[in-house]
Design an enzyme around this catalytic site. Sequence first.
Site, mmCIF file in Angstrom:
data_model
loop_
_atom_site.group_PDB
_atom_site.id
_atom_site.type_symbol
_atom_site.label_atom_id
_atom_site.label_comp_id
_atom_site.label_asym_id
_atom_site.label_seq_id
_atom_site.Cartn_x
_atom_site.Cartn_y
_atom_site.Cartn_z
ATOM 1 N N LYS A 16 30.114 -15.893 -20.831
ATOM 2 C CA LYS A 16 28.975 -14.819 -20.678
ATOM 3 C C LYS A 16 29.471 -13.909 -19.634
ATOM 4 O O LYS A 16 29.529 -12.598 -19.780
ATOM 5 C CB LYS A 16 27.784 -15.527 -20.313
ATOM 6 C CG LYS A 16 26.965 -15.831 -21.439
ATOM 7 C CD LYS A 16 25.473 -16.075 -21.172
ATOM 8 C CE LYS A 16 24.547 -16.980 -21.887
ATOM 9 N NZ LYS A 16 23.209 -16.998 -21.371
ATOM 10 N N ASP A 75 20.073 -14.404 -22.245
ATOM 11 C CA ASP A 75 19.586 -15.715 -22.902
ATOM 12 C C ASP A 75 20.311 -15.503 -24.371
ATOM 13 O O ASP A 75 19.681 -14.457 -25.124
ATOM 14 C CB ASP A 75 18.444 -16.086 -22.708
ATOM 15 C CG ASP A 75 18.031 -17.844 -22.896
ATOM 16 O OD1 ASP A 75 18.671 -18.329 -22.088
ATOM 17 O OD2 ASP A 75 17.344 -18.142 -23.966
ATOM 18 N N SER A 76 20.768 -16.699 -24.941
ATOM 19 C CA SER A 76 21.701 -16.450 -26.074
ATOM 20 C C SER A 76 21.581 -17.542 -26.875
ATOM 21 O O SER A 76 21.200 -18.919 -26.306
ATOM 22 C CB SER A 76 22.795 -15.773 -25.894
ATOM 23 O OG SER A 76 23.359 -16.457 -25.171
ATOM 24 N N PHE A 155 33.599 -18.945 -26.527
ATOM 25 C CA PHE A 155 33.117 -20.028 -25.640
ATOM 26 C C PHE A 155 32.104 -20.743 -26.846
ATOM 27 O O PHE A 155 31.725 -20.020 -27.814
ATOM 28 C CB PHE A 155 32.635 -19.768 -24.506
ATOM 29 C CG PHE A 155 31.252 -18.897 -24.517
ATOM 30 C CD1 PHE A 155 30.159 -19.318 -24.204
ATOM 31 C CD2 PHE A 155 31.701 -17.593 -24.574
ATOM 32 C CE1 PHE A 155 29.070 -18.661 -24.278
ATOM 33 C CE2 PHE A 155 30.388 -16.662 -24.471
ATOM 34 C CZ PHE A 155 29.180 -17.047 -24.443
ATOM 35 N N LYS A 178 36.019 -9.512 -30.355
ATOM 36 C CA LYS A 178 34.555 -10.240 -30.334
ATOM 37 C C LYS A 178 33.824 -9.101 -29.552
ATOM 38 O O LYS A 178 32.502 -9.039 -29.894
ATOM 39 C CB LYS A 178 34.656 -11.288 -29.452
ATOM 40 C CG LYS A 178 33.207 -12.077 -29.313
ATOM 41 C CD LYS A 178 33.022 -13.367 -28.600
ATOM 42 C CE LYS A 178 31.647 -13.820 -28.442
ATOM 43 N NZ LYS A 178 31.520 -15.019 -27.632
ATOM 44 N N HIS A 183 26.905 -10.121 -30.901
ATOM 45 C CA HIS A 183 25.394 -9.928 -30.585
ATOM 46 C C HIS A 183 25.351 -9.568 -29.038
ATOM 47 O O HIS A 183 24.473 -8.576 -28.785
ATOM 48 C CB HIS A 183 24.911 -11.538 -30.615
ATOM 49 C CG HIS A 183 25.552 -12.619 -30.158
ATOM 50 N ND1 HIS A 183 26.942 -12.776 -30.414
ATOM 51 C CD2 HIS A 183 25.319 -13.683 -29.091
ATOM 52 C CE1 HIS A 183 27.528 -13.890 -29.500
ATOM 53 N NE2 HIS A 183 26.277 -14.449 -28.869
ATOM 54 N N ARG A 184 26.142 -9.983 -28.173
ATOM 55 C CA ARG A 184 26.209 -9.511 -26.893
ATOM 56 C C ARG A 184 26.512 -7.922 -26.839
ATOM 57 O O ARG A 184 25.979 -7.304 -26.143
ATOM 58 C CB ARG A 184 27.081 -10.321 -25.940
ATOM 59 C CG ARG A 184 26.935 -10.220 -24.631
ATOM 60 C CD ARG A 184 27.539 -11.455 -23.694
ATOM 61 N NE ARG A 184 26.519 -12.633 -24.030
ATOM 62 C CZ ARG A 184 26.932 -13.657 -24.693
ATOM 63 N NH1 ARG A 184 28.039 -13.837 -25.175
ATOM 64 N NH2 ARG A 184 26.235 -14.856 -24.799
#
Length: 427
Positions: A16, A75-76, A155, A178, A183-184
């Site tokens: 992250k 938070d994922s 990851f 990526k 989503h991030r």
Amino acid sequence: MRDAPAFVLATNNAGKRREMEALLAPWGVTLRLPSDFDSGVDFAPEETGAKFLDNARIKAKAALALTGLPSLADDSGLEVDALGGAPGVFSARYGGDLSPAGRNALLLREMEGKENRAARFVCVLCCLFPDGREVVAEGTCRGEILMSPRGSGGFGYDPVFYVPSLGRAMAELSDGEKNRISHRAKAVASLMQKMSKTNGSQAGKPPEGHVGNIGKTPESHVGKPPQSLVGFFGGSFNPPHNGHVSAALRAIDALGLDKLVVMTAREAPHKQLPPGSPPPEHRLAMARLAFEHLPRCEVSDWEIRRAAPTYTVDTLAHLRAGGGIPVLVVGSDMFLTLHEWKRTDEFLPVTRVAVLLRDALQGGHVRHYASFLSERYGTDVDCVVHTPVVISSTQLRAALGTGGGRDHLPAAVYEYIVANGLYRRPW
Ligand code: ITT
């Protein structure tokens, strides 16, 4: 060099951290870790929440309490349709004390025999400031659970997550790939959009060098386009004001448009028009007065005449059918929501988008989002710096209701409003 905003990133997850650093770098945001402040600290607040946001908030609060600095937490997790949304908020603890490879193996076992392999990654970001302000944002990325792990990048669950739009597992993408679709990445784009709206001065502003053109340069259209370039500038024009007119002029000029079609909407694009708004015919008449004298500009009543509700995808198809390449002209706020518009799969791959940037500093934001659109849909984005007249239609209606507003309107529009008694009620 100006001061770059710094946030404490409330995480222990190296993957992250790497991604957030890359995603936030274009905004000039630097990240620090709780361990930079107290090397002995074991930063592991208990994640007791039932939702991603609860846990993101718990982590952000803990980092703020530890450092006194603005904090940012992620938070994922992975939600799998066939497993009723599991592992979801328990993604990091799925199966108890397993390694990431062990968790992936467990997931694949759980998915044995399941036909529906749809899944999504979710990322919720929570940013907390010492004065108590909170900004939250969410991003999701849809995909499918593979039959076996693939790739070594990313990851966590990346090796078992297939990204249909790219035809590869998430772990088979480069970091850059990526970071364009994840989503991030979407959560960061949304967070920065919200921050620039709510507290522009504190949000990460991208370095000035990032400004200018995104995708193909505006000049690339100027030469000899194979077909004419037809700009599409839509709005409810309730009422059309000097800001709209100067944006239209700037777009025509900077993009080398052969024509700019100004389209008055029957309805406001995403919400109801405020009660007391003039009917479409009046708004159309005002748009004609505001725009029709501009060179290469045409005001269309096509949307107003249509019986069915009209979305951008419909209008673009209509313009395409008339010959020429449509160029969707939007302000940066609207631009950053494009992926949420109706039937994006139909129009974004075949549309050029021109985004009007308030100032050079918005470039990083927009560039990042443009890369996402380009990767996801193949959309070409042009960037036009345009310093707007600082007034909105909402402010103008209020001003008109109390006898003001004249200075912000084309004279003919103001006269029309007065002659027809429009916007008289208090707004
Ligand atoms: P922090 O709480 O310290 O930030 P964490 O790993 O415990 O780190 P979460 O509680 O948010 O983080 O759990 C997230 C889990 O979801 C993480 O362990 C991964 O397994 C998975 N995950 C999140 N984002 C992912 C991504 O981009 N790719 C693959 N897996 C991801």
